[in-house]
Scaffold this motif. Structure first.
Motif, PDB file in Angstrom:
ATOM      1  N   ARG A   1     -14.918 -11.414   5.910  1.00 15.54           N
ATOM      2  CA  ARG A   1     -14.482 -10.979   7.240  1.00 15.54           C
ATOM      3  C   ARG A   1     -13.230 -10.081   7.225  1.00 15.54           C
ATOM      4  NH1 ARG A   1     -12.664 -15.843   9.492  1.00 15.54           N
ATOM      5  NH2 ARG A   1     -12.422 -16.409   7.294  1.00 15.54           N
ATOM      6  N   PRO A   2     -13.165  -9.083   6.358  1.00 17.77           N
ATOM      7  CA  PRO A   2     -11.990  -8.196   6.365  1.00 17.77           C
ATOM      8  C   PRO A   2     -11.941  -7.375   7.652  1.00 17.77           C
ATOM      9  CG  PRO A   2     -13.709  -7.265   4.994  1.00 17.77           C
ATOM     10  CD  PRO A   2     -14.186  -8.634   5.394  1.00 17.77           C
ATOM     11  N   THR A   3     -10.751  -7.243   8.213  1.00 15.25           N
ATOM     12  CA  THR A   3     -10.613  -6.503   9.479  1.00 15.25           C
ATOM     13  C   THR A   3     -10.109  -5.072   9.280  1.00 15.25           C
ATOM     14  OG1 THR A   3      -8.370  -7.361   9.773  1.00 15.25           O
ATOM     15  CG2 THR A   3     -10.162  -8.607  10.789  1.00 15.25           C
ATOM     16  N   SER A   4      -9.617  -4.760   8.088  1.00 16.16           N
ATOM     17  CA  SER A   4      -9.042  -3.438   7.834  1.00 16.16           C
ATOM     18  C   SER A   4      -9.984  -2.597   6.972  1.00 16.16           C
ATOM     19  CB  SER A   4      -7.695  -3.580   7.113  1.00 16.16           C
ATOM     20  OG  SER A   4      -7.325  -2.363   6.510  1.00 16.16           O
ATOM     21  N   PRO A   5     -10.491  -1.466   7.498  1.00 19.85           N
ATOM     22  CA  PRO A   5     -11.330  -0.603   6.663  1.00 19.85           C
ATOM     23  C   PRO A   5     -10.574  -0.072   5.452  1.00 19.85           C
ATOM     24  CG  PRO A   5     -10.870   0.442   8.795  1.00 19.85           C
ATOM     25  CD  PRO A   5     -10.388  -0.967   8.886  1.00 19.85           C
ATOM     26  N   GLY A   6      -9.260   0.161   5.607  1.00 18.24           N
ATOM     27  CA  GLY A   6      -8.468   0.612   4.462  1.00 18.24           C
ATOM     28  C   GLY A   6      -8.457  -0.411   3.341  1.00 18.24           C
ATOM     29  N   ASN A   7      -8.363  -1.695   3.694  1.00 17.59           N
ATOM     30  CA  ASN A   7      -8.422  -2.747   2.675  1.00 17.59           C
ATOM     31  C   ASN A   7      -9.779  -2.771   1.976  1.00 17.59           C
ATOM     32  OD1 ASN A   7      -5.833  -3.736   2.861  1.00 17.59           O
ATOM     33  ND2 ASN A   7      -6.345  -5.439   4.208  1.00 17.59           N
ATOM     34  N   ILE A   8     -10.854  -2.606   2.749  1.00 12.77           N
ATOM     35  CA  ILE A   8     -12.188  -2.582   2.142  1.00 12.77           C
ATOM     36  C   ILE A   8     -12.281  -1.457   1.116  1.00 12.77           C
ATOM     37  CG2 ILE A   8     -14.639  -2.155   2.574  1.00 12.77           C
ATOM     38  CD1 ILE A   8     -14.339  -3.535   5.264  1.00 12.77           C
ATOM     39  N   GLY A   9     -11.849  -0.258   1.522  1.00 15.13           N
ATOM     40  CA  GLY A   9     -11.909   0.874   0.598  1.00 15.13           C
ATOM     41  C   GLY A   9     -11.072   0.665  -0.646  1.00 15.13           C
ATOM     42  N   THR A  10      -9.892   0.059  -0.476  1.00 17.55           N
ATOM     43  CA  THR A  10      -9.013  -0.193  -1.627  1.00 17.55           C
ATOM     44  C   THR A  10      -9.622  -1.216  -2.576  1.00 17.55           C
ATOM     45  OG1 THR A  10      -7.065   0.332  -0.291  1.00 17.55           O
ATOM     46  CG2 THR A  10      -6.684  -0.915  -2.303  1.00 17.55           C
ATOM     47  N   VAL A  11     -10.253  -2.260  -2.025  1.00 16.02           N
ATOM     48  CA  VAL A  11     -10.923  -3.252  -2.877  1.00 16.02           C
ATOM     49  C   VAL A  11     -12.053  -2.587  -3.668  1.00 16.02           C
ATOM     50  CG1 VAL A  11     -12.372  -5.319  -2.898  1.00 16.02           C
ATOM     51  CG2 VAL A  11     -10.334  -5.247  -1.464  1.00 16.02           C
TER      52      VAL A  11
ATOM     53  N   ALA B   1     -16.977  -8.104  10.139  1.00 15.82           N
ATOM     54  CA  ALA B   1     -15.979  -7.377   9.346  1.00 15.82           C
ATOM     55  C   ALA B   1     -15.890  -5.928   9.792  1.00 15.82           C
ATOM     56  CB  ALA B   1     -16.364  -7.434   7.861  1.00 15.82           C
ATOM     57  N   ALA B   2     -14.833  -5.251   9.322  1.00 15.80           N
ATOM     58  CA  ALA B   2     -14.747  -3.804   9.489  1.00 15.80           C
ATOM     59  C   ALA B   2     -15.902  -3.156   8.731  1.00 15.80           C
ATOM     60  CB  ALA B   2     -13.401  -3.299   8.966  1.00 15.80           C
ATOM     61  N   ASP B   3     -16.166  -1.890   9.053  1.00 14.35           N
ATOM     62  CA  ASP B   3     -17.348  -1.211   8.517  1.00 14.35           C
ATOM     63  C   ASP B   3     -17.060  -0.546   7.173  1.00 14.35           C
ATOM     64  OD1 ASP B   3     -19.823  -0.033   8.234  1.00 14.35           O
ATOM     65  OD2 ASP B   3     -19.491   1.518   9.742  1.00 14.35           O
ATOM     66  N   VAL B   4     -17.910  -0.827   6.203  1.00 12.68           N
ATOM     67  CA  VAL B   4     -17.829  -0.196   4.879  1.00 12.68           C
ATOM     68  C   VAL B   4     -17.879   1.330   4.990  1.00 12.68           C
ATOM     69  CG1 VAL B   4     -19.201   0.138   2.769  1.00 12.68           C
ATOM     70  CG2 VAL B   4     -18.780  -2.173   3.623  1.00 12.68           C
ATOM     71  N   TYR B   5     -18.629   1.836   5.992  1.00 14.67           N
ATOM     72  CA  TYR B   5     -18.824   3.279   6.136  1.00 14.67           C
ATOM     73  C   TYR B   5     -17.875   3.913   7.154  1.00 14.67           C
ATOM     74  CZ  TYR B   5     -22.993   2.291   3.405  1.00 14.67           C
ATOM     75  OH  TYR B   5     -23.857   1.876   2.412  1.00 14.67           O
ATOM     76  N   ASP B   6     -16.885   3.164   7.601  1.00 15.24           N
ATOM     77  CA  ASP B   6     -15.815   3.737   8.417  1.00 15.24           C
ATOM     78  C   ASP B   6     -15.115   4.818   7.587  1.00 15.24           C
ATOM     79  OD1 ASP B   6     -12.883   3.915   9.274  1.00 15.24           O
ATOM     80  OD2 ASP B   6     -13.652   2.616  10.848  1.00 15.24           O
ATOM     81  N   PRO B   7     -14.773   5.962   8.185  1.00 11.54           N
ATOM     82  CA  PRO B   7     -14.145   7.029   7.389  1.00 11.54           C
ATOM     83  C   PRO B   7     -12.875   6.584   6.662  1.00 11.54           C
ATOM     84  CG  PRO B   7     -14.123   7.546   9.753  1.00 11.54           C
ATOM     85  CD  PRO B   7     -15.015   6.381   9.574  1.00 11.54           C
TER      86      PRO B   7
ATOM     87  N   LEU C   1       0.033 -12.153  -0.388  1.00 12.30           N
ATOM     88  CA  LEU C   1      -0.227 -10.748  -0.693  1.00 12.30           C
ATOM     89  C   LEU C   1      -1.232 -10.181   0.296  1.00 12.30           C
ATOM     90  CD1 LEU C   1      -0.637 -10.802  -4.590  1.00 12.30           C
ATOM     91  CD2 LEU C   1       1.252  -9.798  -3.302  1.00 12.30           C
ATOM     92  N   ASN C   2      -1.154  -8.887   0.516  1.00 14.60           N
ATOM     93  CA  ASN C   2      -2.193  -8.162   1.216  1.00 14.60           C
ATOM     94  C   ASN C   2      -3.545  -8.471   0.543  1.00 14.60           C
ATOM     95  OD1 ASN C   2      -3.863  -5.509   0.708  1.00 14.60           O
ATOM     96  ND2 ASN C   2      -2.968  -5.279   2.740  1.00 14.60           N
ATOM     97  N   ALA C   3      -4.625  -8.556   1.335  1.00 13.46           N
ATOM     98  CA  ALA C   3      -5.926  -8.941   0.797  1.00 13.46           C
ATOM     99  C   ALA C   3      -6.378  -8.008  -0.331  1.00 13.46           C
ATOM    100  CB  ALA C   3      -6.964  -8.951   1.919  1.00 13.46           C
ATOM    101  N   ALA C   4      -6.186  -6.706  -0.151  1.00  9.88           N
ATOM    102  CA  ALA C   4      -6.606  -5.762  -1.183  1.00  9.88           C
ATOM    103  C   ALA C   4      -5.745  -5.913  -2.438  1.00  9.88           C
ATOM    104  CB  ALA C   4      -6.527  -4.332  -0.657  1.00  9.88           C
ATOM    105  N   ALA C   5      -4.450  -6.195  -2.256  1.00  6.48           N
ATOM    106  CA  ALA C   5      -3.571  -6.409  -3.409  1.00  6.48           C
ATOM    107  C   ALA C   5      -3.978  -7.663  -4.170  1.00  6.48           C
ATOM    108  CB  ALA C   5      -2.116  -6.513  -2.945  1.00  6.48           C
ATOM    109  N   ALA C   6      -4.297  -8.728  -3.437  1.00  7.02           N
ATOM    110  CA  ALA C   6      -4.732  -9.972  -4.080  1.00  7.02           C
ATOM    111  C   ALA C   6      -6.012  -9.738  -4.871  1.00  7.02           C
ATOM    112  CB  ALA C   6      -4.943 -11.061  -3.040  1.00  7.02           C
ATOM    113  N   ALA C   7      -6.958  -9.010  -4.280  1.00  4.88           N
ATOM    114  CA  ALA C   7      -8.204  -8.708  -4.985  1.00  4.88           C
ATOM    115  C   ALA C   7      -7.929  -7.931  -6.263  1.00  4.88           C
ATOM    116  CB  ALA C   7      -9.142  -7.916  -4.073  1.00  4.88           C
ATOM    117  N   THR C   8      -7.021  -6.963  -6.190  1.00  4.90           N
ATOM    118  CA  THR C   8      -6.708  -6.138  -7.358  1.00  4.90           C
ATOM    119  C   THR C   8      -6.078  -6.971  -8.474  1.00  4.90           C
ATOM    120  OG1 THR C   8      -6.412  -4.203  -5.927  1.00  4.90           O
ATOM    121  CG2 THR C   8      -5.439  -4.095  -8.132  1.00  4.90           C
ATOM    122  N   VAL C   9      -5.178  -7.895  -8.109  1.00  2.59           N
ATOM    123  CA  VAL C   9      -4.553  -8.771  -9.113  1.00  2.59           C
ATOM    124  C   VAL C   9      -5.618  -9.609  -9.819  1.00  2.59           C
ATOM    125  CG1 VAL C   9      -3.018 -10.742  -9.447  1.00  2.59           C
ATOM    126  CG2 VAL C   9      -2.305  -8.847  -7.981  1.00  2.59           C
TER     127      VAL C   9
END
Length: 269
Positions: A119-129, A147-153, A247-255
């Motif tokens: 359920r990620p709400t930030s498209p930027g986080n999705i793209g970063t993951v 969740a936010a859309d994978v295909y959001d610009p 941590l930010n969700a995308a940062a946690a995923a990256t770690v």
């Protein structure tokens, strides 16, 4: 094309309207690298929009000459509106077909390493993951729940083209993923499910990421859902020593992806 006609309005809708993207099964791709990656990885490019008045670069000219797609010469002003940057018009934009949300697109096997965003709400986080997953050797990314859309610009831009290189699948609910996991296990792949949680029982480095793994990253505000939490074989935490509580969700995923890549590289040596 220089006016905001029906076709332009369709392109504009692909930028701003998730329902229109879903209904048409296509999305607008901005940027040299994302367009090049879409072409390289065999995504269906339906339309190419180019600057009607510009001397195009060699890359843009080759793309227009070699990619089978409908071509539109568009005024610089309209391209700037569609390009996502206030200061410059892109020389090329692409309308690309989405891919099926089919879990069979994610390769299953003894080396599989899949990231699940709950359920990620930030498209930027999705793209970063997606970008981190591609860079650190993951097999795919699943986006579950509302969740936010994978295909959001914003998601497409943040992935810097990795969306086109890695299977990314949207799944309405966690039960469908667990059914797929059961099938993978029945086929002989002993996949483990590990969730990131600040109150996890052990540090991430203590978990064996060399085995086939599904790594869960919770919602930015509420963390993992009750259903996902119950499905975990293990909850792990990322040790932190500063004042930040999480941590930010995308940062946690990256770690966690880095820890997985580190362990797997060590096991190969």
């Amino acid at each position: 094309m220089s006016g905001r006609n029906a076709r332009f309005q369709q392109w504009e809708a692909l930028l701003r309207n998730r329902a229109k993207r879903q209904r048409r099964g296509e999305f607008l791709v901005q940027g040299v690298r994302p367009i090049a990656m879409a072409v390289e990885h065999g995504w269906q490019v339906r339309e190419l929009l180019h600057d009607a008045g510009a001397q195009l670069s060699g890359w843009a000219r080759r793309t227009l000459d070699t990619v089978p797609a409908e071509r539109f010469a568009v005024s610089r002003e309209l391209l700037r509106e569609l390009g996502g940057k206030a200061d410059a018009a892109p020389e090329l934009l692409a309308v690309v077909a989405t891919r099926a949300d089919d879990l069979c697109r994610v390769p299953a096997g003894p080396t599989m390493n899949v990231v699940v965003c709950d359920r990620p709400t930030s498209p930027g986080n999705i793209g970063t993951v997606i970008r981190s997953a591609d860079a650190l050797g993951a097999s795919g990314v699943l986006v579950t729940g509302h969740a936010a859309d994978v295909y959001d610009p914003k998601a497409v831009r943040a992935s810097t083209g990795s969306l086109f290189a890695l299977p990314v699948v949207r799944v309405p609910a966690h039960q469908a993923v667990l059914s797929w996991v059961a099938d993978v296990r029945a086929a002989g792949v002993d996949i483990g499910i590990v969730g990131a949680d600040e109150h996890g029982a052990r540090d991430a480095a203590e978990y064996d990421f060399t085995r086939p793994t599904l790594t869960l990253i919770g919602n930015e505000t509420t963390g993992l859902s009750v259903g996902w939490r119950a499905a975990c074989d293990q909850l792990v935490r990322i040790p932190m020593s500063g004042a930040a509580s999480s941590l930010n969700a995308a940062a946690a995923a990256t770690v966690l992806l880095y820890e997985s890549a580190r362990q797997r590289a060590a096991a190969r040596r």
